[in-house]
Design a protein around this motif. Structure first.
Motif, PDB file in Angstrom:
ATOM      1  N   LYS A  23       2.688   3.744  -0.268  1.00  0.00           N
ATOM      2  CA  LYS A  23       1.563   4.056   0.407  1.00  0.00           C
ATOM      3  C   LYS A  23       0.547   4.659  -0.441  1.00  0.00           C
ATOM      4  CE  LYS A  23       3.925   4.450   4.444  1.00  0.00           C
ATOM      5  NZ  LYS A  23       3.789   3.474   5.312  1.00  0.00           N
ATOM      6  N   ASP A 115       1.479  13.138   5.578  1.00  0.00           N
ATOM      7  CA  ASP A 115       2.823  12.604   6.206  1.00  0.00           C
ATOM      8  C   ASP A 115       3.236  11.127   5.683  1.00  0.00           C
ATOM      9  OD1 ASP A 115       3.114  14.832   7.504  1.00  0.00           O
ATOM     10  OD2 ASP A 115       2.560  14.051   9.488  1.00  0.00           O
ATOM     11  N   GLU A 116       2.165  10.471   5.617  1.00  0.00           N
ATOM     12  CA  GLU A 116       2.063   9.107   5.061  1.00  0.00           C
ATOM     13  C   GLU A 116       2.010   9.346   3.678  1.00  0.00           C
ATOM     14  OE1 GLU A 116       2.734   5.966   6.799  1.00  0.00           O
ATOM     15  OE2 GLU A 116       3.552   7.293   8.177  1.00  0.00           O
ATOM     16  N   HIS A 117       2.985   9.159   2.567  1.00  0.00           N
ATOM     17  CA  HIS A 117       3.137   9.174   1.197  1.00  0.00           C
ATOM     18  C   HIS A 117       4.249   8.616   0.729  1.00  0.00           C
ATOM     19  CE1 HIS A 117       5.066  12.949   2.028  1.00  0.00           C
ATOM     20  NE2 HIS A 117       5.740  12.853   0.819  1.00  0.00           N
TER      21      HIS A 117
END
Length: 135
Positions: A23, A115-117
């Motif tokens: 990500k 959240d997206e990491h």
């Protein structure tokens, strides 16, 4: 992904990380002196940053432009006393920009992380090599 490496192999490690397509927001966890900033410098090179890179310890964020005009943001939030300080400097605009965001000491701002990491955890082994885990 898990890799054991010496600091002399940092370029190959950075290439492997990028090939894993993490990500774009990456948290770097590890003790002080483990090589987080060194790895971020190599990742920036792999992404096409040609400017000199350094730790943003006092500025909180450094911005770099890669060859393909994408931006790379390097954060060091170690000195923050609260998440509100990060919000005051506009960190949310950076984190949701779609650009690369490399964050050292992200545990200081846990509620602000998208959240997206991805997470890179680095530990020093007894023989001086590093163990890196990418999740």
């Amino acid at each position: 992904m898990k890799i054991i490496f010496s600091l002399e192999e940092i370029n190959e490690v950075a290439q492997k990380i990028i090939s894993e397509q993490p990500k774009k927001v990456i948290l770097f966890n590890g003790e002080m002196g483990v090589g987080k900033t060194t790895l971020i410098k190599e990742l920036s090179k792999i992404l096409g940053v040609t400017d000199a890179t350094s730790s943003p310890t006092f500025s909180l964020v450094n911005e770099y432009q890669a060859n393909d005009n994408q931006l790379v943001y390097h954060f060091d939030v170690y000195r923050l006393k609260s998440e509100s300080e990060a919000l005051d400097m506009g960190i949310d605009e950076y984190l949701y920009s779609g650009n690369w965001c490399f964050i050292e000491w992200a545990e200081k701002i846990p509620n602000l992380i998208p959240d997206e990491h991805s997470i890179i955890e680095i530990i020093t082994l007894p023989d001086g090599r590093r163990e890196l885990t990418l999740t």
